[in-house]
Design an enzyme around this catalytic site. Structure first.
Site, PDB file in Angstrom:
ATOM      1  N   ASN A 107       0.830  -1.195   0.000  1.00  0.00           N
ATOM      2  CA  ASN A 107       0.000   0.000   0.000  1.00  0.00           C
ATOM      3  C   ASN A 107       0.875   1.259   0.000  1.00  0.00           C
ATOM      4  O   ASN A 107       1.668   1.462   0.933  1.00  0.00           O
ATOM      5  CB  ASN A 107      -0.883   0.036   1.254  1.00  0.00           C
ATOM      6  CG  ASN A 107      -1.729   1.305   1.296  1.00  0.00           C
ATOM      7  OD1 ASN A 107      -2.677   1.446   0.535  1.00  0.00           O
ATOM      8  ND2 ASN A 107      -1.360   2.258   2.157  1.00  0.00           N
ATOM      9  N   GLU A 108       0.743   2.062  -1.015  1.00  0.00           N
ATOM     10  CA  GLU A 108       1.383   3.390  -1.074  1.00  0.00           C
ATOM     11  C   GLU A 108       2.844   3.357  -0.637  1.00  0.00           C
ATOM     12  O   GLU A 108       3.309   4.238   0.077  1.00  0.00           O
ATOM     13  CB  GLU A 108       0.626   4.382  -0.193  1.00  0.00           C
ATOM     14  CG  GLU A 108      -0.830   4.537  -0.555  1.00  0.00           C
ATOM     15  CD  GLU A 108      -1.546   5.606   0.271  1.00  0.00           C
ATOM     16  OE1 GLU A 108      -0.984   6.073   1.286  1.00  0.00           O
ATOM     17  OE2 GLU A 108      -2.662   5.978  -0.104  1.00  0.00           O
TER      18      GLU A 108
HETATM   19  C1  FCB Z   1      -3.862   6.728   2.897  1.00  0.00           C
HETATM   20  C2  FCB Z   1      -3.522   5.474   3.682  1.00  0.00           C
HETATM   21  C3  FCB Z   1      -4.583   5.072   4.658  1.00  0.00           C
HETATM   22  C4  FCB Z   1      -5.199   6.255   5.343  1.00  0.00           C
HETATM   23  C5  FCB Z   1      -5.660   7.282   4.339  1.00  0.00           C
HETATM   24  C6  FCB Z   1      -6.349   8.480   4.921  1.00  0.00           C
HETATM   25  O1  FCB Z   1      -2.698   7.367   2.516  1.00  0.00           O
HETATM   26  O2  FCB Z   1      -3.309   4.386   2.824  1.00  0.00           O
HETATM   27  O3  FCB Z   1      -4.000   4.171   5.575  1.00  0.00           O
HETATM   28  O4  FCB Z   1      -4.312   6.762   6.243  1.00  0.00           O
HETATM   29  O5  FCB Z   1      -4.562   7.712   3.587  1.00  0.00           O
END
Ligand code: FCB
Length: 434
Positions: free
Chosen positions: A167-168
């Protein structure tokens, strides 16, 4: 009133992540939250450190059935959550069977309610031992990750067909942890940032191949093909060893909308910035992913590389986060991803809105622009709102309230917000009314 219909089999859901909702996690984040450095810096800003310690979070580790009852009640048919590596492998090479069983139970609880699980294998947190070995700077990190995901995927493969490796990881994590110094291990080193990015891309590729291997050897696992023909048709084998059509493995990144300026040079600079920021992982990992997960929250009117954009009128600000919202930006981001020729899930999109005054419009506006992207040929398979629950928002602590469901952090009571029922109507009818 106009009605905007979404494609047949479109998936509707919401997302969470382990550290933000489970409670009682012991990982590099939970250690950092109570570290002297962190606590002192919060006090210096006049903030109460207790609001920045994840602690019991939403206690979803124990209350997941109650949470999934709500998911079902809200007509959602997909749910994204993450597996906490530090629970599965609390000590290097030692895998905890009880915790593996816990996640089997979580998946079963979703399946019993007719909800498709979408699982993220890594969502920002690391086991302590892994962090102590250098985290994502360690050249062995891809292999350590592969070993962990092999255990998890093998245990859950019969019920799960949708996996997200990271994730990201490059759009948010590596720059926050290794370049800007906001997140543990709070380093500010451009070489480390590059190294972490490279190791993460390698880890993803290895994990992708491992997952495909597991499913190749187990053709009856993964999607129930009668229920999910739309997905098995979309998985294109890209690697001679990879033939499995019963699983999809994707990457999630958080893309921002970067509007042009009226000046050719700064527009060029801003497009370069966008290329580096939004597409690094996807470019590097090609062809090893079956779908793209788009997290979209806001636009970047100003970038470090180019002058502030004046072409988009002033938009609403999400005050808790300091983000300038821009619903048409999701259309732009989706169209940008078309060139990868892969199906897309909108894996996160949401607003922090304690009073729930703005959430309904926020969701509808973003869905309208997503619908428009579909009309313009983008293969969008589903939309997952962030988040099902109010939760622990990383370095912002418990202040922001993203949930469709409000959580009382003292009693852990859940209270469904009005906007959640509005979203539930969309999920039920597979269409948006405006
Ligand atoms: C994203 C994240 C998630 C949450 C949202 C608001 O960057 O993946 O965990 O924090 O933002």
């Amino acid at each position: 009133m106009s009605v905007f219909k979404f494609p047949e089999n479109f998936k509707w859901g919401s997302a969470t992540s382990a550290h933000q909702v489970e409670g009682d996690n012991h990982n590099d984040w939970s250690e950092w939250e109570v570290s002297k450095l962190r606590v002192e810096s919060l006090k210096l800003k006049g903030l109460n450190p207790d609001n920045f310690i994840s602690g019991k979070a939403c206690d979803s580790y124990n209350r997941y059935e109650e949470d999934f009852d709500i998911v079902k009640k809200l007509n959602q048919n997909i749910h994204r959550f993450s597996i906490e590596w530090s629970r599965i492998e609390p000590e290097e090479g030692k895998f905890n069977q009880n915790e593996i069983q816990h996640y089997i139970n979580v998946v079963n609880a979703l399946k019993e309610r007719g909800i498709e699980p979408m699982i993220t294998l890594w969502h920002f947190t690391n086991p302590i031992w892994f962090a102590e070995k250098g985290g994502w700077l360690n050249p062995d990190s891809p292999e350590l990750f592969r070993r962990f995901i092999k255990v998890v995927v093998s245990a859950l493969k019969d019920q799960v067909g949708l996996w997200i490796t990271f994730n990201e990881a490059t759009t948010v994590y590596s720059s926050f942890a290794y370049l800007k110094g906001f997140w543990p291990p709070q380093h500010k080193n451009i070489f480390e940032w590059r190294m972490a990015n490279r190791n993460i891309v390698r880890a993803h590729t290895e994990a992708y191949k491992e997952i495909k291997k597991i499913y190749n050897n187990s053709p009856s696992s993964g999607f129930n093909k009668e229920v999910q023909p739309w997905i098995s048709k979309k998985v294109e084998p890209r690697d001679p060893d990879v033939t499995s059509h019963n699983v999809m493995v994707g990457i999630v990144e958080s893309n921002v909308f970067v509007p042009d300026t009226k000046n050719i040079f700064t527009t060029w600079l801003r497009r370069k910035y966008k290329q580096l920021r939004n597409f690094y992982f996807l470019d590097q990992a090609t062809p090893y992913y079956d779908f793209i997960g788009l997290n979209y929250y806001h636009m970047d009117r100003r970038t470090g590389l180019g002058q502030k954009s004046e072409v988009v009128p002033k938009q609403d600000i999400n005050e808790d986060m300091g983000w300038e919202l821009c619903p048409p930006g999701i259309y732009n981001c989706l169209l940008d991803l078309k060139k990868y020729k892969k199906p897309i899930f909108i894996t996160e999109n949401g607003i922090s809105d304690r009073t729930d005054q703005k959430r309904k419009k926020f969701i509808k506006d973003h869905l309208y622009w997503s619908w428009k992207a579909v009309q313009d040929g983008v293969d969008v398979l589903g939309y997952l709102y962030w988040s099902l629950l109010d939760n622990f928002e990383w370095h912002h602590g418990f202040g922001p309230r993203f949930g469709l469901v409000e959580v009382d952090y003292k009693t852990f009571e859940r209270h469904i917000r009005p906007s959640a029922y509005e979203y539930a109507k969309i999920c039920q009818t597979n269409s948006l009314e405006l």
